[in-house]
Scaffold this active site. Structure first.
Site, PDB file in Angstrom:
ATOM      1  N   THR A  30      -2.433  -7.691   3.255  1.00  0.00           N
ATOM      2  CA  THR A  30      -1.107  -7.302   2.767  1.00  0.00           C
ATOM      3  C   THR A  30      -1.000  -5.784   2.680  1.00  0.00           C
ATOM      4  O   THR A  30      -1.998  -5.072   2.582  1.00  0.00           O
ATOM      5  CB  THR A  30      -0.810  -7.918   1.388  1.00  0.00           C
ATOM      6  OG1 THR A  30      -1.711  -7.383   0.409  1.00  0.00           O
ATOM      7  CG2 THR A  30      -0.941  -9.443   1.440  1.00  0.00           C
ATOM      8  N   SER A  62      -0.190  -3.589   4.970  1.00  0.00           N
ATOM      9  CA  SER A  62      -1.110  -3.116   6.007  1.00  0.00           C
ATOM     10  C   SER A  62      -0.433  -2.496   7.218  1.00  0.00           C
ATOM     11  O   SER A  62      -0.998  -2.475   8.305  1.00  0.00           O
ATOM     12  CB  SER A  62      -2.004  -4.276   6.454  1.00  0.00           C
ATOM     13  OG  SER A  62      -1.244  -5.444   6.726  1.00  0.00           O
ATOM     14  N   GLY A  95      -2.196   3.258   6.461  1.00  0.00           N
ATOM     15  CA  GLY A  95      -3.191   3.585   5.450  1.00  0.00           C
ATOM     16  C   GLY A  95      -4.414   2.693   5.441  1.00  0.00           C
ATOM     17  O   GLY A  95      -4.896   2.231   6.480  1.00  0.00           O
ATOM     18  N   ILE A  96      -4.945   2.464   4.242  1.00  0.00           N
ATOM     19  CA  ILE A  96      -6.157   1.663   4.081  1.00  0.00           C
ATOM     20  C   ILE A  96      -5.954   0.260   4.637  1.00  0.00           C
ATOM     21  O   ILE A  96      -6.846  -0.293   5.299  1.00  0.00           O
ATOM     22  CB  ILE A  96      -6.572   1.609   2.592  1.00  0.00           C
ATOM     23  CG1 ILE A  96      -7.064   2.985   2.126  1.00  0.00           C
ATOM     24  CG2 ILE A  96      -7.661   0.558   2.368  1.00  0.00           C
ATOM     25  CD1 ILE A  96      -7.319   3.073   0.627  1.00  0.00           C
ATOM     26  N   GLY A  97      -4.795  -0.323   4.392  1.00  0.00           N
ATOM     27  CA  GLY A  97      -4.541  -1.686   4.864  1.00  0.00           C
ATOM     28  C   GLY A  97      -4.625  -1.812   6.372  1.00  0.00           C
ATOM     29  O   GLY A  97      -5.218  -2.760   6.901  1.00  0.00           O
ATOM     30  N   SER A 141      -9.338   0.251  -7.417  1.00  0.00           N
ATOM     31  CA  SER A 141      -9.429   1.715  -7.356  1.00  0.00           C
ATOM     32  C   SER A 141     -10.493   2.193  -8.329  1.00  0.00           C
ATOM     33  O   SER A 141     -10.791   1.501  -9.324  1.00  0.00           O
ATOM     34  CB  SER A 141      -8.082   2.334  -7.733  1.00  0.00           C
ATOM     35  OG  SER A 141      -8.189   3.725  -7.961  1.00  0.00           O
ATOM     36  N   TYR A 155      -0.946   3.077 -13.910  1.00  0.00           N
ATOM     37  CA  TYR A 155      -1.596   2.703 -12.646  1.00  0.00           C
ATOM     38  C   TYR A 155      -3.026   2.234 -12.909  1.00  0.00           C
ATOM     39  O   TYR A 155      -3.457   1.184 -12.419  1.00  0.00           O
ATOM     40  CB  TYR A 155      -1.592   3.900 -11.702  1.00  0.00           C
ATOM     41  CG  TYR A 155      -2.441   3.727 -10.461  1.00  0.00           C
ATOM     42  CD1 TYR A 155      -1.999   2.962  -9.394  1.00  0.00           C
ATOM     43  CD2 TYR A 155      -3.683   4.358 -10.358  1.00  0.00           C
ATOM     44  CE1 TYR A 155      -2.782   2.816  -8.243  1.00  0.00           C
ATOM     45  CE2 TYR A 155      -4.465   4.218  -9.220  1.00  0.00           C
ATOM     46  CZ  TYR A 155      -4.008   3.443  -8.167  1.00  0.00           C
ATOM     47  OH  TYR A 155      -4.787   3.298  -7.043  1.00  0.00           O
TER      48      TYR A 155
END
Length: 258
Positions: A13, A15, A18-20, A136, A149
């Protein structure tokens, strides 16, 4: 050591970038059939062009609870699910209102809850599956500039640990991965606006990280590929004895032994 995900279907998800997207690329290179997700059809199409192969995309907003129903219609089964969708907004505790808290909770936490409800039962029935939550370093190193966050990311680690125990002995593993500062498009844009004209993006990022996360050991931003490498391993059969773990890709920021 060779990671082979041939015959596995993987859903990632958030995605389209970036990281996804890096995770989706890593899974695809390891042989998985990959489904990516995002709200923007244009971004998804651009990401699918990068991925190539048999990757496909589902444009749906998972921040809307009804979005999960539409996702399940498009993707009724997945062997590997990576709950990557998330947001972050800086703000002093006394200036962040209830709406911002709820937005972070719904997007960062509840989308993962809904994914787990949707896909874990079939994994258990099949006797194999991987569910990976992207948390994170802020889960353990709560940032004073965005407490809301950090709290949402702490909850994700708790969710992953609890679910791992709930699915004990089933062949399904559930873990959380904790990136530190990572050179995503969002970070590049933020750093780009702050850096001196002659300064490289990497040098500027290193300065910001040293100032804001002084416990960083690598003293730089991680690449999205470095985060993806951990996720691909945890998604593989090679990680079968790793479950209920909070796996750090934080550059050493979290200053604890465990």
């Amino acid at each position: 050591m060779k990671i082979d995900l041939s015959g596995k279907t993987a859903l990632v998800t958030g995605s389209s970038e970036g990281i996804g997207l890096a995770i989706a690329q890593g899974l695809a290179l390891s042989g998985a059939s990959v489904i990516i997700n995002g709200r923007s059809k244009d971004k998804l199409e651009a990401a699918l062009t990068q991925l190539g192969g048999d990757a496909r995309g589902v444009a749906v907003d998972l921040a809307d609870p009804g979005g999960m129903t539409r996702l399940m219609e498009e993707v009724p089964h997945a062997d590997i699910v990576v709950s990557n969708l998330g947001i972050f907004e800086m703000g002093d505790f006394f200036e962040v209102d209830d709406a911002a808290w709820d937005r972070h909770w719904q997007i960062n936490m509840m989308t993962g809850v809904r994914l787990a409800r949707a896909y874990l039962p079939a994994m258990e029935k099949n006797g194999w599956g991987r569910m990976i939550f992207i948390s994170s370093e802020s889960a353990f190193n709560i940032p004073p500039e965005m407490i809301h966050y950090g709290v949402s990311k702490t909850a994700i680690v708790s969710l992953a640990r609890g679910l791992a125990k709930r699915f004990a002995g089933t062949g399904v593993t559930i873990n959380s991965v904790l990136p530190g500062p990572t050179m995503t498009e969002a970070m590049a844009n933020m750093i780009g606006a702050m850096r001196a004209e002659e300064e490289s993006l990497e040098t500027a990022a290193a300065k910001v990280i040293t100032a804001m996360r002084p416990s960083s050991i690598i003293r730089r931003a991680a690449s999205v590929q470095e985060v993806a490498n951990m996720v691909v391993y945890v998604a593989s059969p090679l990680s079968s004895a790793t479950t209920g773990a909070a796996l750090r890709v934080d550059g050493g920021i979290i200053d604890t032994l465990m």
